[in-house]
Design a protein around this motif. Sequence first.
Motif, mmCIF file in Angstrom:
data_model
loop_
_atom_site.group_PDB
_atom_site.id
_atom_site.type_symbol
_atom_site.label_atom_id
_atom_site.label_comp_id
_atom_site.label_asym_id
_atom_site.label_seq_id
_atom_site.Cartn_x
_atom_site.Cartn_y
_atom_site.Cartn_z
ATOM 1 N N UNK A 58 0.855 -1.180 0.000
ATOM 2 C CA UNK A 58 0.000 0.000 0.000
ATOM 3 C C UNK A 58 0.891 1.231 0.000
ATOM 4 N N UNK A 59 0.702 2.097 -0.989
ATOM 5 C CA UNK A 59 1.512 3.302 -1.121
ATOM 6 C C UNK A 59 0.605 4.517 -1.255
ATOM 7 N N UNK A 60 1.170 5.695 -1.130
ATOM 8 C CA UNK A 60 0.425 6.939 -1.312
ATOM 9 C C UNK A 60 1.105 7.776 -2.376
ATOM 10 N N UNK A 61 0.353 8.684 -2.946
ATOM 11 C CA UNK A 61 0.886 9.600 -3.945
ATOM 12 C C UNK A 61 1.523 10.804 -3.266
ATOM 13 N N UNK A 62 2.500 11.429 -3.909
ATOM 14 C CA UNK A 62 3.097 12.636 -3.300
ATOM 15 C C UNK A 62 2.107 13.782 -3.186
ATOM 16 N N UNK A 63 1.040 13.760 -3.993
ATOM 17 C CA UNK A 63 0.029 14.816 -3.915
ATOM 18 C C UNK A 63 -1.032 14.544 -2.856
ATOM 19 N N UNK B 253 -1.148 14.660 4.104
ATOM 20 C CA UNK B 253 -0.481 13.955 5.194
ATOM 21 C C UNK B 253 -1.508 13.181 6.013
ATOM 22 N N UNK B 254 -2.722 13.687 6.058
ATOM 23 C CA UNK B 254 -3.774 12.966 6.783
ATOM 24 C C UNK B 254 -4.056 11.622 6.116
ATOM 25 N N UNK B 255 -4.041 11.579 4.775
ATOM 26 C CA UNK B 255 -4.217 10.309 4.063
ATOM 27 C C UNK B 255 -3.080 9.346 4.401
ATOM 28 N N UNK B 256 -1.867 9.873 4.455
ATOM 29 C CA UNK B 256 -0.718 9.032 4.794
ATOM 30 C C UNK B 256 -0.849 8.491 6.212
ATOM 31 N N UNK B 257 -1.270 9.362 7.143
ATOM 32 C CA UNK B 257 -1.442 8.916 8.527
ATOM 33 C C UNK B 257 -2.524 7.853 8.616
ATOM 34 N N UNK C 196 -2.847 0.191 8.308
ATOM 35 C CA UNK C 196 -1.990 -0.945 7.973
ATOM 36 C C UNK C 196 -1.107 -1.387 9.135
ATOM 37 N N UNK C 197 -1.048 -0.569 10.189
ATOM 38 C CA UNK C 197 -0.231 -0.921 11.343
ATOM 39 C C UNK C 197 1.255 -0.902 11.042
ATOM 40 N N UNK C 198 1.711 0.084 10.262
ATOM 41 C CA UNK C 198 3.119 0.181 9.876
ATOM 42 C C UNK C 198 3.685 1.486 10.411
ATOM 43 N N UNK C 199 5.006 1.610 10.327
ATOM 44 C CA UNK C 199 5.651 2.824 10.809
ATOM 45 C C UNK C 199 5.862 3.835 9.701
ATOM 46 N N UNK C 200 5.812 3.383 8.461
ATOM 47 C CA UNK C 200 6.004 4.299 7.342
ATOM 48 C C UNK C 200 5.314 3.726 6.109
ATOM 49 N N UNK C 201 5.061 4.605 5.159
ATOM 50 C CA UNK C 201 4.389 4.201 3.934
ATOM 51 C C UNK C 201 5.164 4.755 2.744
#
Length: 586
Positions: A524-529, A532-536, A542-547
């Motif tokens: 699961x990844x996010x777009x640069x656009x 930050x709320x979507x990333x959080x 997903x229970x991960x430390x980074x995306x």
Amino acid sequence: MYRNTIYSVVMASISLPRSSAGRVAALSVIAVPIGVLGALSAWVLVKLIGLLTSVALFQQVSTTPPPMSDLHPGPWLFLVAATGGLAVSVIARWVPTVRGHGIPEAMEAVVERQSVIEPATAIAKPVSATIAIGTGGPFGAEGPIVVTGSAIGSLLGQLLPVSPAERRILLACGAAAGTAGIFGTPFAAVLLPLELLLFEFSTRSLVPLFVAAAVATAIRSGLLDGGPFVPQVTFTSPHGLDLLWYVALGLVCGLLAVVICKGLFWIESGYRRLPISAFWHPIIGGLGFAAVGMVEPRVLGVGYAVIGAELAGSIAGGALLALGIAKLLAWWVALGSGTSGGTLAPLLFIGGAFGGWLGSIAVHAGVPVDPRAFALVAMAAVFGASTRAVLTAVVFMIEIVAAPTMAVPLMLATAAAAIVATSLASDSLMTEKLTRRGLRIHHHAEVDVLRSTRVSDVMSRDVVTIDAGATVAEARTVLADGPHSAYPLVAPDGRLAGMVSRSDLIADGADAAPVEQIAATDVVAVLPTASVLDALDTIVREGVEHVPVVADGCLVGICTRTDVLRARARGLNEERPAPSLRLRRS
């Protein structure tokens, strides 16, 4: 059991749209019955208060009691008031939340209990308020009906498949419907929950609120014969330097608001220190306001007629000051005891009395002001400064007297009063009780920095990666030298091929095996656009430390929990004072 099963099946079959526009439409449809029920509840409450007032204080059967100026109090008034206090205490044994004016409890339900209000509150609060006010309590009906309306919205939100955030909107719709049902002020009815309960200013919240308030107002005026809250008064708009007198009035009203609030808090503290059970406090409060009522019976009950008289200018001079002080004393001793009743009408009563009195003094001193206008503006300033609902206060007073020409003095005075009150008191009338319980209420409508910041603004661009063609041994070397628990696999063309975690490398794979064999490829990844709320949201879900951050399939960065905190820190930095900026010469 059989009925519960049928209910579960029926509710499971109800579905609401998933799109944002569809959800707004669905909430607006649900707001219609909330508006109807809120208006009907308000009408029933007003009629019950009128009936009990007539019976208990005037020994007649009518839903429209005579004015309190016609009351001839005697020793029996103490018995009636004490009986009302006893009844409230008995109800509070069943539902403790009936104590007080109710809005802090609704705020607590929003913040602490996902906007869940128990069904018992919807019944017990109006009943206790009817008894307290009907037996002479110096309260308004608006606080209890706000709680009742909020409970109606909350109950529908508990029955229907909505999110806790959407249930909060439905709760606010109930509060708006109840307010509109009492006063017939749709705009102020929308603003009150926005400023005190909702903590959200968006299309999603505004549209259902509009619907609920409009429906309740239509029901009140069209079906329930709801006339104006007070007689309509014509005002001449002040202008120019005359407006400065209203600024000065606002400053005085700010001080008065602080006195009102701190005096109430002091009285409440005194009750808590009494060496008797809280069960007996409403009875003591009843005896206290009855004592004041023996001297000035007009302070008893909702006081709407007196508010109208203040605006009409039919009470003037020292009589207004005496009336305001008497109402303040009766309200302090009654509400401080933990009985049930609203705060809006008493604040308008007290503010109008002091404002009209100051206006009469100004006229005798040769100042060109209208004492009635001073009373109107002081009502808004005292209410706005005491509750911090400044926009509601201004719009409410414009609506109830149909006087848009007074908008500017209302705004200036209420702003001045709020500045004074916030400078001298950290808590408002609505939040002090919650602060004592350790709950801080944040009222500021502001930009969500996590929602407005893009991932590309905070992400880490210098990412430690593992070649997709590397072996497990090589990947373990990268893992040993790096601080993270997982690393992205990158193909020769820069495309994200997967993620490999520390647990994967420790548990599986021979040293010579390709790392791709043990890596997770469904990443699961996010777009640069993205925000930050979507990333959080992705990190938490997903229970991960980074995306990983991906553009056109290629890895361009990684967003960690630390990056999210960095975005939040940027928002905090914008609140700190900064040195003045010098304009650059072109």
